[in-house]
Design a protein around this motif. Sequence first.
Motif, mmCIF file in Angstrom:
data_model
loop_
_atom_site.group_PDB
_atom_site.id
_atom_site.type_symbol
_atom_site.label_atom_id
_atom_site.label_comp_id
_atom_site.label_asym_id
_atom_site.label_seq_id
_atom_site.Cartn_x
_atom_site.Cartn_y
_atom_site.Cartn_z
ATOM 1 N N GLY A 353 0.759 -1.172 -0.052
ATOM 2 C CA GLY A 353 0.223 0.008 -0.131
ATOM 3 C C GLY A 353 0.698 1.180 0.108
ATOM 4 N N GLU A 354 0.047 2.330 -0.099
ATOM 5 C CA GLU A 354 1.022 3.782 -0.233
ATOM 6 C C GLU A 354 0.525 4.451 1.180
ATOM 7 N N ILE A 355 1.717 5.079 1.571
ATOM 8 C CA ILE A 355 1.268 6.111 2.759
ATOM 9 C C ILE A 355 2.077 7.365 2.370
ATOM 10 N N THR A 356 1.343 8.507 2.601
ATOM 11 C CA THR A 356 2.151 9.743 2.448
ATOM 12 C C THR A 356 1.808 10.516 3.755
ATOM 13 N N LEU A 357 3.074 11.398 3.927
ATOM 14 C CA LEU A 357 2.838 12.375 4.789
ATOM 15 C C LEU A 357 3.486 13.581 4.361
ATOM 16 N N ARG A 358 2.543 14.718 4.301
ATOM 17 C CA ARG A 358 2.798 16.015 3.573
ATOM 18 C C ARG A 358 2.839 16.917 4.700
ATOM 19 N N VAL A 359 3.570 17.912 4.474
ATOM 20 C CA VAL A 359 3.671 19.135 5.286
ATOM 21 C C VAL A 359 3.555 20.366 4.242
ATOM 22 N N VAL A 377 1.233 25.256 10.536
ATOM 23 C CA VAL A 377 1.561 24.393 9.600
ATOM 24 C C VAL A 377 0.540 23.149 9.629
ATOM 25 N N VAL A 378 0.312 22.620 8.639
ATOM 26 C CA VAL A 378 -0.659 21.455 8.182
ATOM 27 C C VAL A 378 0.161 20.186 8.025
ATOM 28 N N ILE A 379 -0.188 19.078 8.655
ATOM 29 C CA ILE A 379 0.721 17.753 8.508
ATOM 30 C C ILE A 379 -0.598 16.923 7.935
ATOM 31 N N ILE A 380 -0.396 16.345 6.967
ATOM 32 C CA ILE A 380 -1.529 15.413 6.413
ATOM 33 C C ILE A 380 -0.870 13.953 6.254
ATOM 34 N N VAL A 381 -1.522 13.219 6.874
ATOM 35 C CA VAL A 381 -0.965 11.684 6.844
ATOM 36 C C VAL A 381 -2.109 10.781 6.012
ATOM 37 N N ARG A 382 -1.695 10.242 5.087
ATOM 38 C CA ARG A 382 -2.799 9.556 3.996
ATOM 39 C C ARG A 382 -2.481 8.293 3.720
ATOM 40 N N ASP A 383 -3.346 7.353 3.926
ATOM 41 C CA ASP A 383 -3.028 5.945 3.381
ATOM 42 C C ASP A 383 -4.175 5.287 2.635
ATOM 43 N N ASN A 384 -4.032 4.368 2.061
ATOM 44 C CA ASN A 384 -5.199 3.692 1.050
ATOM 45 C C ASN A 384 -5.491 2.210 1.876
ATOM 46 N N GLY A 385 -5.583 2.297 3.268
ATOM 47 C CA GLY A 385 -5.577 0.862 3.763
ATOM 48 C C GLY A 385 -6.948 0.951 4.214
ATOM 49 N N LEU A 386 -7.440 0.238 5.214
ATOM 50 C CA LEU A 386 -8.774 -0.299 5.671
ATOM 51 C C LEU A 386 -9.532 0.452 5.792
ATOM 52 N N GLY A 387 -9.359 1.897 6.195
ATOM 53 C CA GLY A 387 -10.370 2.783 6.244
ATOM 54 C C GLY A 387 -11.104 2.599 7.594
ATOM 55 N N TYR A 435 -10.464 11.582 8.467
ATOM 56 C CA TYR A 435 -11.635 11.479 7.337
ATOM 57 C C TYR A 435 -11.210 10.143 6.711
ATOM 58 N N SER A 436 -12.664 9.293 6.281
ATOM 59 C CA SER A 436 -12.373 8.215 5.708
ATOM 60 C C SER A 436 -13.726 8.286 4.828
ATOM 61 N N GLU A 437 -13.737 7.471 3.631
ATOM 62 C CA GLU A 437 -14.851 7.396 3.016
ATOM 63 C C GLU A 437 -15.608 5.893 3.355
ATOM 64 N N GLY A 438 -15.018 5.163 4.239
ATOM 65 C CA GLY A 438 -15.659 3.824 4.620
ATOM 66 C C GLY A 438 -14.564 2.924 4.710
ATOM 67 N N GLU A 439 -15.093 1.697 5.112
ATOM 68 C CA GLU A 439 -14.005 0.565 5.221
ATOM 69 C C GLU A 439 -13.515 0.036 3.845
ATOM 70 N N GLY A 440 -12.347 -0.019 3.789
ATOM 71 C CA GLY A 440 -11.654 -0.354 2.503
ATOM 72 C C GLY A 440 -11.379 0.905 1.743
ATOM 73 N N LYS A 441 -11.566 1.930 2.265
ATOM 74 C CA LYS A 441 -11.185 3.335 1.357
ATOM 75 C C LYS A 441 -10.244 4.310 1.818
ATOM 76 N N GLY A 442 -9.294 3.665 2.698
ATOM 77 C CA GLY A 442 -8.088 4.559 3.065
ATOM 78 C C GLY A 442 -8.743 5.587 4.273
ATOM 79 N N THR A 443 -7.401 6.144 4.837
ATOM 80 C CA THR A 443 -7.818 7.244 5.922
ATOM 81 C C THR A 443 -6.677 8.198 5.687
ATOM 82 N N GLU A 444 -7.396 9.413 6.138
ATOM 83 C CA GLU A 444 -6.650 10.740 5.908
ATOM 84 C C GLU A 444 -6.683 11.595 7.432
ATOM 85 N N VAL A 445 -5.607 11.941 7.932
ATOM 86 C CA VAL A 445 -5.522 12.593 9.212
ATOM 87 C C VAL A 445 -5.047 13.845 8.807
#
Length: 583
Positions: A353-359, A377-387, A435-445
């Motif tokens: 999977g993919e994991i991104t940390l953006r500042v 400062v805004v830190i965004i952690v995004r993945d395409n995991g379980l959601g 934020y998450s669009e649901g199970e299996g659709k990843g998570t964004e913090v």
Amino acid sequence: MPRLSHSGAASDARRAQMLATRKLDTRPHRAPDYAAENKALHTLARALSASDTVMLQTLVDMALALCDAGSAGISLRDRDATQPSPFRWVAVSGRCAVYVDHVIPSDDSPAGVVLELDAPQLFAFPKRQFACMTDIEPEITEELVVPVPGVPEPWGALWVMSHDEAHHFDHEHRRILTSLANFTCAALSIRQANADAEARAAEAEAARRALAAAESNKDNFIAMLGHELRGPLAPVDSALAAAQKLAANSPVVLSALAVANRQVGQLKRIVSDLLDASRIRTGKLAVHRVYGLLGDIIKDAVGTVREEAQKRQHRLRVEQPPYPLTVFADAGRLTQVFSNLLWNAVKYTPSGGEITLRVEAPDPGAIPEHDSTPREVVIIVRDNGLGIAPDLLPHIFELFTQAPGVRMRAEGGLGVGLSVVRHLVSAHLGEIAIYSEGEGKGTEVIVRLPIVCRSQVEHAASTSHGIPPARILLVDDIPDATEALAILLTLDGHEVKRAQNGPEALSLVDSFTPDVALIDINMPNMDGYELARLLRQRPQCTSTRLVALTGYAGTTSERGADEFDCYLVKPPSLEDLGEVLRR
């Protein structure tokens, strides 16, 4: 008021023609004395602030005076008695005052007849008709009785008696007595409502205290659990580090030790989350802000998960601005925040999977020289995991919250990390949202922190586990803890002595002067505070650095503020030990 069925007593009274109620309307009418009534009602109103006994006695005194009666009283249902509940003369005035607390039956008494007929009644010579009144002295020529209404049933009856055949009650007396009975109903209802409210308030207070006690017991349990878990973790962690040094030339052994080391690391993270959760509840989790570079914080956080991310074949990408970002923050606590978010992403993202940390932040160099206002400062952690399921999102920051499926995963944790993260972000005056669009659709913090400053600082030097050789005294009542740590420190070239209690440590310093003494606080008989105080008194230990080792959530204590130079949480990391020994 519900109308009750007529009993045999009421029918017998009619047959005996003892009810003279009709005479109230045939007797000469008198003009109402409203002035006397108003004065009586004012007196009664003042009596409302007194006890029930005083208020009811004032009431019957007023009835006696306004009706020019020989006796007056109030009969209330004795609700504490077995059914059917009798009447008790709770207040009596006039010639029958000696009969206060007299009890009469509900089914064979003037009050019982009045409540069954649900209307005021006039009785002629009631002693001749009711056995319960036979012993009453003097003779009663007439008795006027009116019901005292109530909900769900009448409270009882208010009555006046005449002991003189020349004195008769009339329509005006009935009106006065009815007015007083209605006042009685209001007063008793208010008293009952107040009593019920006080009882509910007492129950609510008892429940609140019980809840507070349960919360306190839970916090104490979590703190004790953390301490008990850190006890065995300390020697295991030290023993693994020592074994890795001893097996440097054995790849197979090192591979097996690496597995154990990763699992111990997971246990340490779980215990740390437990302790931090307890610190939050007790108000002991604080942040200590200094100037630093956000890049160093991000680098340390990414370093904690990079190996695991590579093991799972994750594509971990970090995007930062090209310019250095100076921040005013607690670097250690922010490292904990971003490490936790990255660990969650690693744990719940499938292999590959993919994991991104953006500042995202403004350039501190563009901030005017005299402008000290922190930028965001805004830190965004995004993945395409379980959601995350929609019904779980509103509760994601609550303590011990986890999705049902997460509990089945070996590395699921306890569900306290995000609660700690939110507290640390808030302590930096920031905000966090998931934020998450649901199970299996990843998570964004998304974490927003007003910490970017103009001040310029240099990059922190790389951390090193190298510790200058020193004479070290280890004091802990758990032999495994001191043995494993002693082996590790000895391999690094230190001279180490061990003691399992305070007296043994005091005996050792007669021939061994330590540069640093690592002392467990919670030991039986002589605890760490007392041992530290006694070591301070030894001339040879005046330059010894005394370090407290504790597994509890609260690592400092007013009691030990003067005894110890610093505190370390068990098991102490090599970085922490290195910092202590370098001083």
